[in-house]
Write a protein that holds these residues in place. Structure first.
Motif, PDB file in Angstrom:
ATOM      1  N   UNK A 231       2.408  -1.918  -8.876  1.00  0.00           N
ATOM      2  CA  UNK A 231       1.232  -1.098  -9.180  1.00  0.00           C
ATOM      3  C   UNK A 231       1.521   0.361  -8.864  1.00  0.00           C
ATOM      4  N   UNK A 232       0.863   1.244  -9.608  1.00  0.00           N
ATOM      5  CA  UNK A 232       0.930   2.666  -9.302  1.00  0.00           C
ATOM      6  C   UNK A 232       0.185   2.921  -7.996  1.00  0.00           C
ATOM      7  N   UNK A 233       0.576   3.976  -7.288  1.00  0.00           N
ATOM      8  CA  UNK A 233      -0.130   4.370  -6.080  1.00  0.00           C
ATOM      9  C   UNK A 233       0.779   4.411  -4.872  1.00  0.00           C
ATOM     10  N   UNK A 234       0.132   4.483  -3.711  1.00  0.00           N
ATOM     11  CA  UNK A 234       0.857   4.609  -2.460  1.00  0.00           C
ATOM     12  C   UNK A 234       1.373   3.284  -1.934  1.00  0.00           C
TER      13      UNK A 234
ATOM     14  N   UNK B  61      20.325  -2.281   9.460  1.00  0.00           N
ATOM     15  CA  UNK B  61      18.927  -2.438   9.060  1.00  0.00           C
ATOM     16  C   UNK B  61      18.599  -3.920   9.166  1.00  0.00           C
ATOM     17  N   UNK B  62      17.591  -4.270   9.944  1.00  0.00           N
ATOM     18  CA  UNK B  62      17.276  -5.688  10.095  1.00  0.00           C
ATOM     19  C   UNK B  62      15.835  -6.032   9.758  1.00  0.00           C
ATOM     20  N   UNK B  63      14.986  -5.043   9.522  1.00  0.00           N
ATOM     21  CA  UNK B  63      13.609  -5.330   9.134  1.00  0.00           C
ATOM     22  C   UNK B  63      13.172  -4.338   8.064  1.00  0.00           C
ATOM     23  N   UNK B  64      12.587  -4.863   6.992  1.00  0.00           N
ATOM     24  CA  UNK B  64      11.960  -4.015   5.977  1.00  0.00           C
ATOM     25  C   UNK B  64      10.665  -4.683   5.532  1.00  0.00           C
ATOM     26  N   UNK B  65       9.697  -3.867   5.190  1.00  0.00           N
ATOM     27  CA  UNK B  65       8.433  -4.371   4.653  1.00  0.00           C
ATOM     28  C   UNK B  65       7.860  -3.293   3.745  1.00  0.00           C
ATOM     29  N   UNK B  66       7.441  -3.709   2.568  1.00  0.00           N
ATOM     30  CA  UNK B  66       6.820  -2.803   1.608  1.00  0.00           C
ATOM     31  C   UNK B  66       5.432  -3.355   1.297  1.00  0.00           C
ATOM     32  N   UNK B  67       4.401  -2.532   1.525  1.00  0.00           N
ATOM     33  CA  UNK B  67       3.031  -2.956   1.220  1.00  0.00           C
ATOM     34  C   UNK B  67       2.210  -1.773   0.719  1.00  0.00           C
ATOM     35  N   UNK B  68       1.013  -2.063   0.260  1.00  0.00           N
ATOM     36  CA  UNK B  68       0.142  -1.022  -0.295  1.00  0.00           C
ATOM     37  C   UNK B  68      -0.938  -0.575   0.697  1.00  0.00           C
ATOM     38  N   UNK B  69      -0.606  -0.509   1.968  1.00  0.00           N
ATOM     39  CA  UNK B  69      -1.554  -0.064   2.993  1.00  0.00           C
ATOM     40  C   UNK B  69      -2.172   1.309   2.694  1.00  0.00           C
ATOM     41  N   UNK B  70      -1.430   2.270   2.126  1.00  0.00           N
ATOM     42  CA  UNK B  70      -2.057   3.569   1.834  1.00  0.00           C
ATOM     43  C   UNK B  70      -3.223   3.473   0.841  1.00  0.00           C
ATOM     44  N   UNK B  71      -3.252   2.399   0.058  1.00  0.00           N
ATOM     45  CA  UNK B  71      -4.325   2.195  -0.921  1.00  0.00           C
ATOM     46  C   UNK B  71      -5.371   1.204  -0.402  1.00  0.00           C
ATOM     47  N   UNK B  72      -5.275   0.857   0.902  1.00  0.00           N
ATOM     48  CA  UNK B  72      -6.230  -0.080   1.489  1.00  0.00           C
ATOM     49  C   UNK B  72      -5.923  -1.537   1.182  1.00  0.00           C
TER      50      UNK B  72
ATOM     51  N   UNK C  22      17.885   1.153  22.083  1.00  0.00           N
ATOM     52  CA  UNK C  22      16.556   0.966  21.510  1.00  0.00           C
ATOM     53  C   UNK C  22      16.603   0.782  19.996  1.00  0.00           C
ATOM     54  N   UNK C  23      15.593   0.108  19.468  1.00  0.00           N
ATOM     55  CA  UNK C  23      15.445  -0.067  18.026  1.00  0.00           C
ATOM     56  C   UNK C  23      14.789   1.177  17.433  1.00  0.00           C
ATOM     57  N   UNK C  24      15.341   1.651  16.339  1.00  0.00           N
ATOM     58  CA  UNK C  24      14.773   2.789  15.614  1.00  0.00           C
ATOM     59  C   UNK C  24      13.845   2.235  14.550  1.00  0.00           C
ATOM     60  N   UNK C  25      12.605   2.708  14.538  1.00  0.00           N
ATOM     61  CA  UNK C  25      11.628   2.241  13.564  1.00  0.00           C
ATOM     62  C   UNK C  25      11.089   3.421  12.778  1.00  0.00           C
ATOM     63  N   UNK C  26      10.787   3.165  11.518  1.00  0.00           N
ATOM     64  CA  UNK C  26      10.229   4.207  10.677  1.00  0.00           C
ATOM     65  C   UNK C  26       9.190   3.651   9.736  1.00  0.00           C
ATOM     66  N   UNK C  27       8.330   4.532   9.287  1.00  0.00           N
ATOM     67  CA  UNK C  27       7.297   4.190   8.317  1.00  0.00           C
ATOM     68  C   UNK C  27       7.179   5.359   7.340  1.00  0.00           C
ATOM     69  N   UNK C  28       7.434   5.063   6.082  1.00  0.00           N
ATOM     70  CA  UNK C  28       7.394   6.091   5.042  1.00  0.00           C
ATOM     71  C   UNK C  28       6.326   5.724   4.019  1.00  0.00           C
ATOM     72  N   UNK C  29       5.697   6.737   3.459  1.00  0.00           N
ATOM     73  CA  UNK C  29       4.754   6.498   2.369  1.00  0.00           C
ATOM     74  C   UNK C  29       5.413   6.986   1.091  1.00  0.00           C
ATOM     75  N   UNK C  30       5.523   6.066   0.141  1.00  0.00           N
ATOM     76  CA  UNK C  30       6.108   6.355  -1.166  1.00  0.00           C
ATOM     77  C   UNK C  30       5.023   6.297  -2.212  1.00  0.00           C
ATOM     78  N   UNK C  31       5.231   6.954  -3.325  1.00  0.00           N
ATOM     79  CA  UNK C  31       4.248   6.936  -4.406  1.00  0.00           C
ATOM     80  C   UNK C  31       4.889   6.375  -5.652  1.00  0.00           C
ATOM     81  N   UNK C  32       4.310   5.293  -6.153  1.00  0.00           N
ATOM     82  CA  UNK C  32       4.795   4.699  -7.407  1.00  0.00           C
ATOM     83  C   UNK C  32       4.126   5.453  -8.556  1.00  0.00           C
ATOM     84  N   UNK C  33       4.945   5.997  -9.424  1.00  0.00           N
ATOM     85  CA  UNK C  33       4.475   6.819 -10.558  1.00  0.00           C
ATOM     86  C   UNK C  33       4.748   6.067 -11.856  1.00  0.00           C
ATOM     87  N   UNK C  34       3.878   6.276 -12.870  1.00  0.00           N
ATOM     88  CA  UNK C  34       4.121   5.605 -14.186  1.00  0.00           C
ATOM     89  C   UNK C  34       5.381   6.110 -14.858  1.00  0.00           C
TER      90      UNK C  34
END
Length: 134
Positions: free
Chosen positions: A105-108, A67-78, A122-134
């Motif tokens: 923050x809670x949300x996607x 694994x050589x690249x990771x990024x976590x952002x709130x794109x699903x929430x705009x 080839x490089x394998x790339x993925x994008x997952x949507x996670x949900x942060x719950x209280x």
């Protein structure tokens, strides 16, 4: 005449061996997929995110990817510019990759990940949507 037959036979045998020689076969990056072990994560600091890397051709997990690249952002929430650090942590299950992050923050949350699979060009790339719950 027997010498001619021997040479022709040798040529035919060499040609047959050429076609019978195994050729390396590579999978495409699209033959692999990252999957969230649990897409619902507790909101807060020091939370664990685990993903499986699956070979879609066999359905089996893929151990020892780099694994050589990771990024976590709130794109699903705009809020794509709202990012948080992701750190690799130890995993006890082959083919499962574990990370620690701060889901403030809670949300996607979108988790982007890239890896090199041993023996694949080839490089394998993925994008997952996670949900942060209280």
């Amino acid at each position: 005449m027997s010498k001619t037959l021997f040479n022709a036979g040798t040529v035919l045998l060499a040609g047959a061996m050429l076609f019978a020689t195994p050729v390396a076969s590579y999978a495409a990056a699209t033959d692999y997929e990252f999957q969230a072990v649990n897409p619902d994560i507790k909101q807060g600091a020091g939370e664990t995110v685990s993903v499986r890397l699956i070979d879609k051709r066999t359905g089996k997990t893929v151990p020892d990817a780099v694994i050589f690249t990771t990024r976590m952002d709130m794109a699903p929430e705009g809020m794509e510019t709202m990012t948080t650090p992701v750190e690799a942590s130890a995993s006890t299950e082959p083919g499962v990759y574990t990370f620690t992050t701060n889901l403030s923050m809670e949300g996607g949350w979108r988790f982007q990940i890239a890896a090199k699979v041993q023996g694949e060009p080839e490089t394998v790339q993925g994008e997952l949507v996670l949900k942060a719950m209280p």
